[in-house]
Scaffold this active site. Structure first.
Site, mmCIF file in Angstrom:
data_model
loop_
_atom_site.group_PDB
_atom_site.id
_atom_site.type_symbol
_atom_site.label_atom_id
_atom_site.label_comp_id
_atom_site.label_asym_id
_atom_site.label_seq_id
_atom_site.Cartn_x
_atom_site.Cartn_y
_atom_site.Cartn_z
ATOM 1 N N GLU A 13 0.869 -1.144 -0.052
ATOM 2 C CA GLU A 13 -0.139 -0.032 -0.046
ATOM 3 C C GLU A 13 1.003 1.450 0.018
ATOM 4 O OE1 GLU A 13 -3.752 -1.967 2.221
ATOM 5 O OE2 GLU A 13 -2.396 -0.795 3.356
ATOM 6 N N ASP A 200 -12.534 -6.767 -2.267
ATOM 7 C CA ASP A 200 -13.220 -7.880 -1.703
ATOM 8 C C ASP A 200 -14.405 -7.426 -1.324
ATOM 9 O OD1 ASP A 200 -13.533 -8.281 1.110
ATOM 10 O OD2 ASP A 200 -11.408 -7.951 0.989
#
Length: 233
Positions: A13, A200
Site C-alpha cells: 500500500e 473484496d
C-alpha cells in the site's frame, strides 16, 4: 508548512509512494520505518504501520510526537459492505468507528468507546472534498463514495458477519486500521481522512477475491494519494 503523515497497513500500500519520495530522513521506532521527505512537492512522512488497530494507533501517535504532522491520510484496501460498492471502487470516510467495541452493558451504543463524547470520529471535511475531487479526476473508470468506514481486528469473510456489521453500523466498507488512526488523530487534534479501495465484498467470496483484486485496488488508492498531495495546501 503542512506535513502529511501517510499510513498504509501493508508494504504493498505504500511501496509506490516510497519509490517516488525524495527521502531526507529515515526513522525507526516500534518496529516501523518512517520515511520523511518530499512527495509530489509536499512535505510528508510515509510509513507501513502493520495490520490491526494497535499497530495503527501506535504508528499515528509516533507521527504526532516525532514528526508533528499537521494531517494524516490512511490509504489502503477494504471489504465492501454495500452491494452497489464494487471491487475497485473507492470509499472516502465521512466518519469512522470501531465495529468490534461493545460496551452496551454499561449503556453505550455498540461501537462507542466508553467515556468518550463522540460515537464516531469525523474526517476533515476539506480533506474529504479534495480526495473525492481528485479521485474522480484520476480514476474516472471507478465509482467514488463518501460514507462511514468501520474497523475491527477481524478480516470479514462471512456473509452473516458482514450483514450484522452493515445493519448495526450503516458502514460503507470494513477494514482493520482506520478507526484507530481516526481516534488517535482526534485525540491529538490532527485532521485526517481515511481512503479505502475495495478489494473484496467482505462475504464468503472474500478470500477468493482478495488476492486477485488487491493490486488493482492499491493502484487506484495510490493514484488518488499522489494527486491529493499535489493539490493539498
Amino acid at each position: 508548512m503542512s506535513k502529511i503523515g501517510i499510513i498504509g497497513a501493508m508494504e504493498l500500500e505504500v511501496a509506490a509512494l516510497k519509490e517516488d519520495m525524495k527521502v531526507t530522513r529515515t526513522f525507526k521506532k516500534a518496529g516501523m520505518e518512517f520515511l520523511e521527505g518530499v512527495l509530489e512537492g509536499q512535505e510528508a512522512v510515509v510509513v507501513r504501520s502493520g495490520v490491526g488497530k494497535v499497530n495503527a494507533a501506535v504508528c499515528t501517535q509516533i507521527l504526532a510526537d516525532e514528526f508533528q504532522v499537521t494531517a494524516v491520510i490512511n490509504t489502503g484496501i477494504a471489504g465492501s459492505l454495500k452491494k452497489e460498492i464494487n471491487i475497485g471502487d473507492i470509499v472516502i470516510s465521512t466518519d469512522v468507528l470501531h465495529h468490534d467495541v461493545d460496551a452496551t452493558g454499561f449503556g453505550y451504543p455498540a461501537g462507542q468507546i466508553p467515556q468518550m463524547d463522540v460515537f464516531s470520529f469525523a474526517a476533515d471535511e476539506e480533506m474529504r472534498a479534495l480526495a473525492k475531487k481528485v479521485c474522480e479526476e484520476v480514476n474516472p473508470e471507478i465509482q467514488v463514495f463518501e460514507g462511514r468506514i468501520v474497523s475491527g481486528d477481524q478480516f470479514i469473510s462471512e456473509r452473516a458477519v458482514k450483514e450484522k456489521i452493515s445493519t448495526c453500523f450503516a458502514g460503507y466498507c470494513t477494514e482493520m486500521e482506520g478507526a484507530a488512526i481516526a481516534q488517535t488523530s482526534f485525540l491529538n487534534g490532527i485532521p485526517f481522512v481515511i481512503i479505502r479501495a475495495i478489494s473484496d465484498k467482505a462475504d464468503d467470496s472474500a478470500t477468493m477475491d482478495y488476492g486477485t483484486f488487491e493490486a488493482q485496488a492499491v493502484e487506484h488508492s495510490v493514484r488518488l494519494t499522489r494527486e491529493f498531495l499535489k493539490n493539498f495546501l
